[in-house]
Design a protein around this motif. Sequence first.
Motif, PDB file in Angstrom:
ATOM      1  N   GLY A  94       4.277  -3.527  12.115  1.00 13.96           N
ATOM      2  CA  GLY A  94       3.340  -2.508  11.653  1.00 13.96           C
ATOM      3  C   GLY A  94       3.865  -1.713  10.478  1.00 13.96           C
ATOM      4  O   GLY A  94       3.184  -1.540   9.456  1.00 13.96           O
ATOM      5  N   LEU A  95       5.104  -1.230  10.596  1.00 13.96           N
ATOM      6  CA  LEU A  95       5.678  -0.428   9.514  1.00 13.96           C
ATOM      7  C   LEU A  95       5.922  -1.277   8.275  1.00 13.96           C
ATOM      8  O   LEU A  95       5.742  -0.804   7.145  1.00 13.96           O
ATOM      9  N   GLY A  96       6.331  -2.522   8.467  1.00 11.74           N
ATOM     10  CA  GLY A  96       6.548  -3.397   7.314  1.00 11.74           C
ATOM     11  C   GLY A  96       5.258  -3.682   6.560  1.00 11.74           C
ATOM     12  O   GLY A  96       5.232  -3.686   5.322  1.00 11.74           O
ATOM     13  N   THR A  97       4.185  -3.919   7.310  1.00 11.99           N
ATOM     14  CA  THR A  97       2.885  -4.173   6.679  1.00 11.99           C
ATOM     15  C   THR A  97       2.419  -2.969   5.876  1.00 11.99           C
ATOM     16  O   THR A  97       1.977  -3.102   4.727  1.00 11.99           O
ATOM     17  N   VAL A  98       2.526  -1.781   6.471  1.00 12.93           N
ATOM     18  CA  VAL A  98       2.087  -0.570   5.776  1.00 12.93           C
ATOM     19  C   VAL A  98       2.993  -0.277   4.577  1.00 12.93           C
ATOM     20  O   VAL A  98       2.517   0.132   3.511  1.00 12.93           O
ATOM     21  N   GLY A  99       4.288  -0.502   4.732  1.00 11.43           N
ATOM     22  CA  GLY A  99       5.196  -0.275   3.615  1.00 11.43           C
ATOM     23  C   GLY A  99       4.880  -1.164   2.427  1.00 11.43           C
ATOM     24  O   GLY A  99       4.842  -0.701   1.277  1.00 11.43           O
ATOM     25  N   TYR A 100       4.624  -2.437   2.699  1.00 10.48           N
ATOM     26  CA  TYR A 100       4.284  -3.357   1.605  1.00 10.48           C
ATOM     27  C   TYR A 100       2.947  -2.993   0.978  1.00 10.48           C
ATOM     28  O   TYR A 100       2.784  -3.035  -0.247  1.00 10.48           O
ATOM     29  N   GLY A 101       1.977  -2.629   1.821  1.00 12.71           N
ATOM     30  CA  GLY A 101       0.667  -2.240   1.299  1.00 12.71           C
ATOM     31  C   GLY A 101       0.718  -0.969   0.478  1.00 12.71           C
ATOM     32  O   GLY A 101      -0.019  -0.816  -0.505  1.00 12.71           O
ATOM     33  N   THR A 102       1.596  -0.030   0.853  1.00  9.04           N
ATOM     34  CA  THR A 102       1.760   1.200   0.073  1.00  9.04           C
ATOM     35  C   THR A 102       2.406   0.908  -1.275  1.00  9.04           C
ATOM     36  O   THR A 102       1.999   1.441  -2.315  1.00  9.04           O
ATOM     37  N   TYR A 103       3.409   0.049  -1.266  1.00 13.40           N
ATOM     38  CA  TYR A 103       4.054  -0.343  -2.521  1.00 13.40           C
ATOM     39  C   TYR A 103       3.044  -0.950  -3.494  1.00 13.40           C
ATOM     40  O   TYR A 103       3.055  -0.655  -4.691  1.00 13.40           O
ATOM     41  N   GLY A 104       2.131  -1.768  -2.967  1.00 12.48           N
ATOM     42  CA  GLY A 104       1.129  -2.390  -3.829  1.00 12.48           C
ATOM     43  C   GLY A 104       0.234  -1.380  -4.511  1.00 12.48           C
ATOM     44  O   GLY A 104      -0.129  -1.548  -5.683  1.00 12.48           O
TER      45      GLY A 104
END
Length: 421
Positions: free
Chosen positions: A166-176
Amino acid sequence: MRFVGFALVAVAVLALLVYVHRYVWRRLVGDTTTPGSPWRTAGTIAAYALPLLSVGALVSGRTGTPFPLQQVLAWPGYLWLAVLLYLTLALLVGEAVRPLLRRWLARRAPAAPTREPEPAPVSVPAKESAPAPEPAPAKEPAQAPGDASRRLFVARAVGGAAAVAGLGTVGYGTYGVLRGPRVKRVTVPLARLPRSAHGFRIAVVSDIHLGPILGRSHTQRIVDTVNRTQPDLIAVVGDLVDGSVADLGRAAEPLAGLRSRRGAFFVTGNHEYFSGAAQWVDQVRELGLRPLENARVESAGFDLAGVNDIAGESEGQGPDFARALGDRDRERAVVLLAHQPVVIDEAVEYGVDLQLSGHTHGGQLWPGNLIAELANPTVAGLDRYGDTQLYVSRGAGAWGPPVRVGAPSDITVVELASTQA
């Protein structure tokens, strides 16, 4: 009656959020920690504080909360909504993994040693037999220590994996989102486009969503990206802001740096009407963009028209296709700027060749695209409706959580092609 319906929906949504938070707490905190431990205390506090921050972030912009406080609430409040979504999805996947992992661990556990039966006591005859002792009450079967430790291990393994996912998905999506939109290029042939306009390039920018999270630096990244494409014309198709000119005027200032041969044009989106549309129309005009409020201009070999967003109907400023397109020369191609794809039926009726829209964000957070498909004829990309083509951009920013999953932000360069060339 409308208020009652809204109240029922609000209660249902609130009940769902309470249930989801309870589920996430149980799987991530209750099942993985012991009562009284500092980890359980911290997790329980977070389970109450984070949803309160999310509610604060959602309502602060509509209640006149000072903008600095909106910024304080926005980051943790909105990010938690995205984290909650993907934690819940990951934990639901974990429900299928959990029993399989327990069975696998049980099979690998060493068998408990068997005890040899004790020999029966030898009876010795006695002159006087003593009364037989009362049999001891049977003990309840105790829970095997191995079972409890396996359950705790499985709970921590599944919960930890869900947290990482969950945190990895949100982190990558925020970076984008914070990295800025990427450029897409689409060629659209138009039957009525003259040869002289073949290859005309329109940079389509939608859904920038300046607000308490995305500010001036976000605008500057978009302007720099658009200018590098060297377009012939720039079209900003709504949802520029989530806030007032007083709070976000400085964040929008880099738009004055947009450069193209035929200028930059703007139409309102629904969020402009939440933020003071009249003030923002004046503001973008001062920054050098030309608002098209149910209006049309002649460009190089085709007409460029724009209509107000549907949300303007509440202020008597909704889309007026007759005013924008009613008296045009039908021999000329026309490109329409309209924030929401749902007006495509009116565009077809008025013989529009190409409609450029945004609004959907491409769903922004998977599986949001499935919901967006229910409310929009096209969620992203190019489609044809009769003789009218519709292109929908995923947008250059994000609303709410500054996160995109499965729907990367974009600025699209639409190149018009003449079938006569």
